[in-house]
Design a protein around this motif. Structure first.
Motif, PDB file in Angstrom:
ATOM      1  N   GLY A 187       1.103  -1.200  -0.352  1.00  0.00           N
ATOM      2  CA  GLY A 187      -0.012  -0.544  -0.063  1.00  0.00           C
ATOM      3  C   GLY A 187       0.829   1.500  -0.166  1.00  0.00           C
ATOM      4  O   GLY A 187       0.076   2.495   0.374  1.00  0.00           O
ATOM      5  N   ALA A 188       1.709   0.710  -0.489  1.00  0.00           N
ATOM      6  CA  ALA A 188       2.844   2.179  -0.338  1.00  0.00           C
ATOM      7  C   ALA A 188       2.956   3.242  -1.690  1.00  0.00           C
ATOM      8  O   ALA A 188       2.886   2.493  -2.709  1.00  0.00           O
ATOM      9  N   ASP A 189       3.808   3.945  -1.825  1.00  0.00           N
ATOM     10  CA  ASP A 189       4.562   4.362  -3.230  1.00  0.00           C
ATOM     11  C   ASP A 189       5.835   4.889  -2.972  1.00  0.00           C
ATOM     12  O   ASP A 189       5.881   4.362  -1.998  1.00  0.00           O
ATOM     13  N   VAL A 190       6.491   4.658  -4.764  1.00  0.00           N
ATOM     14  CA  VAL A 190       7.955   4.804  -4.687  1.00  0.00           C
ATOM     15  C   VAL A 190       8.241   5.800  -4.393  1.00  0.00           C
ATOM     16  O   VAL A 190       7.861   7.375  -5.070  1.00  0.00           O
ATOM     17  N   THR A 191       9.246   6.617  -3.280  1.00  0.00           N
ATOM     18  CA  THR A 191      10.133   7.588  -3.637  1.00  0.00           C
ATOM     19  C   THR A 191      11.196   8.313  -4.926  1.00  0.00           C
ATOM     20  O   THR A 191      11.579   8.472  -5.178  1.00  0.00           O
ATOM     21  N   GLU A 192      11.844   6.734  -4.385  1.00  0.00           N
ATOM     22  CA  GLU A 192      13.641   6.336  -4.991  1.00  0.00           C
ATOM     23  C   GLU A 192      13.113   5.190  -5.493  1.00  0.00           C
ATOM     24  O   GLU A 192      12.320   4.246  -5.247  1.00  0.00           O
ATOM     25  N   ILE A 193      13.906   4.974  -7.186  1.00  0.00           N
ATOM     26  CA  ILE A 193      13.778   4.523  -7.802  1.00  0.00           C
ATOM     27  C   ILE A 193      15.466   4.147  -8.769  1.00  0.00           C
ATOM     28  O   ILE A 193      15.564   4.817  -9.034  1.00  0.00           O
ATOM     29  N   LYS A 194      15.702   2.556  -8.641  1.00  0.00           N
ATOM     30  CA  LYS A 194      16.988   2.037  -9.174  1.00  0.00           C
ATOM     31  C   LYS A 194      16.871   1.237 -10.151  1.00  0.00           C
ATOM     32  O   LYS A 194      16.185   0.227  -9.499  1.00  0.00           O
ATOM     33  N   GLU A 315     -15.905  -0.516  -7.634  1.00  0.00           N
ATOM     34  CA  GLU A 315     -14.938  -0.314  -7.498  1.00  0.00           C
ATOM     35  C   GLU A 315     -13.667  -1.376  -8.439  1.00  0.00           C
ATOM     36  O   GLU A 315     -13.763  -2.415  -7.807  1.00  0.00           O
ATOM     37  N   PRO A 316     -12.753  -1.146  -9.167  1.00  0.00           N
ATOM     38  CA  PRO A 316     -11.825  -1.894  -9.701  1.00  0.00           C
ATOM     39  C   PRO A 316     -11.373  -2.711  -8.501  1.00  0.00           C
ATOM     40  O   PRO A 316     -10.654  -1.886  -7.333  1.00  0.00           O
ATOM     41  N   LEU A 317     -10.906  -3.782  -9.257  1.00  0.00           N
ATOM     42  CA  LEU A 317      -9.122  -4.273  -8.491  1.00  0.00           C
ATOM     43  C   LEU A 317      -8.451  -3.846  -8.929  1.00  0.00           C
ATOM     44  O   LEU A 317      -7.038  -3.525  -8.079  1.00  0.00           O
ATOM     45  N   VAL A 318      -8.185  -3.284  -9.525  1.00  0.00           N
ATOM     46  CA  VAL A 318      -6.920  -2.266 -10.331  1.00  0.00           C
ATOM     47  C   VAL A 318      -7.693  -0.652 -11.090  1.00  0.00           C
ATOM     48  O   VAL A 318      -7.617  -0.952 -11.745  1.00  0.00           O
ATOM     49  N   PRO A 319      -7.467  -0.030 -10.407  1.00  0.00           N
ATOM     50  CA  PRO A 319      -7.898   0.401 -10.443  1.00  0.00           C
ATOM     51  C   PRO A 319      -6.925   1.483 -11.710  1.00  0.00           C
ATOM     52  O   PRO A 319      -5.695   0.979 -11.528  1.00  0.00           O
ATOM     53  N   VAL A 320      -7.325   2.178 -12.884  1.00  0.00           N
ATOM     54  CA  VAL A 320      -5.858   2.834 -13.536  1.00  0.00           C
ATOM     55  C   VAL A 320      -5.335   3.661 -13.289  1.00  0.00           C
ATOM     56  O   VAL A 320      -3.992   3.293 -13.328  1.00  0.00           O
ATOM     57  N   GLU A 321      -5.357   4.059 -12.398  1.00  0.00           N
ATOM     58  CA  GLU A 321      -4.509   5.320 -12.267  1.00  0.00           C
ATOM     59  C   GLU A 321      -3.597   4.479 -10.884  1.00  0.00           C
ATOM     60  O   GLU A 321      -2.049   5.038 -11.138  1.00  0.00           O
ATOM     61  N   GLN A 322      -3.211   3.075 -10.909  1.00  0.00           N
ATOM     62  CA  GLN A 322      -2.294   2.185 -10.191  1.00  0.00           C
ATOM     63  C   GLN A 322      -1.225   1.734 -10.738  1.00  0.00           C
ATOM     64  O   GLN A 322      -0.824   1.331 -11.046  1.00  0.00           O
ATOM     65  N   THR A 323      -2.943   1.236 -12.291  1.00  0.00           N
ATOM     66  CA  THR A 323      -1.285   1.088 -13.149  1.00  0.00           C
ATOM     67  C   THR A 323      -0.912   2.265 -14.097  1.00  0.00           C
ATOM     68  O   THR A 323       0.591   1.605 -14.551  1.00  0.00           O
ATOM     69  N   LEU A 324      -1.020   3.003 -13.983  1.00  0.00           N
ATOM     70  CA  LEU A 324      -0.639   4.246 -14.696  1.00  0.00           C
ATOM     71  C   LEU A 324       1.158   4.561 -14.012  1.00  0.00           C
ATOM     72  O   LEU A 324       2.494   4.949 -14.271  1.00  0.00           O
ATOM     73  N   ARG A 325       0.874   4.663 -12.366  1.00  0.00           N
ATOM     74  CA  ARG A 325       1.829   4.491 -11.448  1.00  0.00           C
ATOM     75  C   ARG A 325       2.924   3.097 -11.835  1.00  0.00           C
ATOM     76  O   ARG A 325       3.814   3.990 -11.780  1.00  0.00           O
ATOM     77  N   VAL A 326       2.807   2.023 -12.035  1.00  0.00           N
ATOM     78  CA  VAL A 326       3.240   0.586 -11.918  1.00  0.00           C
ATOM     79  C   VAL A 326       4.619   1.052 -13.559  1.00  0.00           C
ATOM     80  O   VAL A 326       5.139   1.499 -13.798  1.00  0.00           O
ATOM     81  N   MET A 327       3.169   2.274 -14.377  1.00  0.00           N
ATOM     82  CA  MET A 327       3.710   2.360 -15.523  1.00  0.00           C
ATOM     83  C   MET A 327       4.694   3.155 -16.272  1.00  0.00           C
ATOM     84  O   MET A 327       5.991   3.711 -16.530  1.00  0.00           O
ATOM     85  N   GLU A 328       4.435   4.796 -15.048  1.00  0.00           N
ATOM     86  CA  GLU A 328       5.206   5.339 -14.309  1.00  0.00           C
ATOM     87  C   GLU A 328       7.072   5.122 -14.180  1.00  0.00           C
ATOM     88  O   GLU A 328       7.779   4.938 -14.517  1.00  0.00           O
ATOM     89  N   LEU A 329       6.743   4.536 -13.132  1.00  0.00           N
ATOM     90  CA  LEU A 329       7.901   3.318 -12.417  1.00  0.00           C
ATOM     91  C   LEU A 329       8.638   2.535 -13.875  1.00  0.00           C
ATOM     92  O   LEU A 329       9.663   2.482 -13.930  1.00  0.00           O
TER      93      LEU A 329
END
Length: 342
Positions: A187-194, A315-329
């Motif tokens: 249930g977290a968001d990512v602030t840094e990624i490598k 409500e969708p099990l996978v909201p589009v906003e969460q998928t877009l966040r994965v795509m951003e990462l």
């Protein structure tokens, strides 16, 4: 009951989606699309489904309620937007698209047409995910500091997923699965990624070894290994917390933990001479262990989630906003390692 069309009769379309649609009372297969006449005939024989080689013709003739898109990744945007603009809802296999901009274009088309859109992220509902979620929510491990996730094997990939021109590579293919799973579990968001990528055992030109380390907004580390050049298996999942750890091996999680109230009292000493030349590392702890067999946990049915969203308006099990966040990462991982996309 939703009249459902499937675009793409490859591995995921034929082996997963078609049987699940057929077996679910809320869906019926009305048509399929594929470039292979042999596969279309097979679908007709097994499912009595009308077959088309042209997705535009299928959309015009069949007018399905829902289109399930299982075509290769580089065709997702084309097929998804066409279905949305034809008045259909869309259930789209992962990854959503080959890149972030294409994913945003699909999401915008859903918004513009007022149609529903959801991406298939099955690793949210596996037995191992449900077991891990149970352990995380139990509090046994205390504050979670790190989760290590691995998918490994030795595979000399030579199919379309091994080629960059089709959006192949393990970052897109399995990265979409496990980045999503880790964000869902925590249930977290990512602030840094490598990210690091390599081509090792693959016969194609797309990455088959991927290492991603993410730091979340709570300070947790998410450590992901996707290694298709690994002759001996890596441990699939390790969850580390302040008071213990959980390790997935085979068909069970093993948890080892201490109870905070049972910990012996300690005081920090700033003396440079350790008493009896010992550190408190030698102090025994009262360790507890527990096993969580995966067989104790049910895997979810993704088409139940589809019915809840596409039919009942939940409500969708996978909201589009969460998928877009994965795509951003994933997009940031591509940006950091451009040499494997040239």
């Amino acid at each position: 009951m939703l009249r459902t069309a499937v675009i793409g009769l490859g591995r995921i379309g034929w082996n997963f989606h078609m049987p699940h649609i057929k077996d679910h009372p809320d869906f019926e297969i009305c048509a399929v699309v594929d470039t292979s006449e042999e596969r279309l005939q097979e679908a007709k024989d097994v499912y009595a489904a009308a077959g088309y080689t042209d997705y535009k013709e299928m959309l015009a003739q069949e007018k399905p309620d829902l289109v399930v898109i299982c075509s290769p990744t580089h065709l997702h945007k084309l097929h998804a937007i066409a279905a949305l603009e034809a008045g259909c809802d869309v259930f789209l296999d992962k990854p959503m698209a080959t890149n972030l901009q294409e994913a945003r274009d699909i999401a915008q088309a859903a918004k513009d047409t007022g149609r529903k859109l959801m991406v298939f992220q099955p690793h949210r509902v596996t037995r191992e995910a449900n077991a891990a979620l149970h352990i995380l929510q139990s509090g046994l491990l205390g504050q979670i500091c790190q989760i290590k996730r691995a998918n490994s094997g030795y595979n000399r990939r030579s199919d379309w997923q091994s080629l960059r021109k089709y959006g192949g590579g393990m970052l897109n293919n399995y990265g979409a699965h496990y980045v999503d799973q880790l964000l869902f579990l925590t249930g977290a968001d990512v602030t840094e990624i490598k990210c690091w990528r390599d081509c090792v055992a693959t016969i194609g030109d797309a990455d088959d070894v991927v290492k991603i380390i993410m730091k979340t907004d709570s300070g947790m580390l998410l450590d992901l290994d996707i290694n298709q050049a690994c002759a001996l298996p890596l441990t699939p999942m390790v969850i580390q917390g302040k008071y213990g750890a959980a390790v997935l091996n085979g068909e069970k999680f093993t948890v080892r933990y201490v109870v905070p109230e049972e910990l012996p009292p300690l005081e920090v000493s700033d003396e440079l001479i350790a008493k009896d030349r010992k550190y408190n590392l030698d102090q025994p702890l009262n360790w507890h262990t527990a096993d969580y067999p995966l067989s104790d946990f049910e895997a979810g049915n993704f088409y139940d989630a589809c019915a809840a969203y596409f039919i009942r308006g939940e409500e969708p099990l996978v909201p589009v906003e969460q998928t877009l966040r994965v795509m951003e990462l994933l997009d940031e991982c591509h940006r950091q390692t451009p040499e494997y996309d040239d």
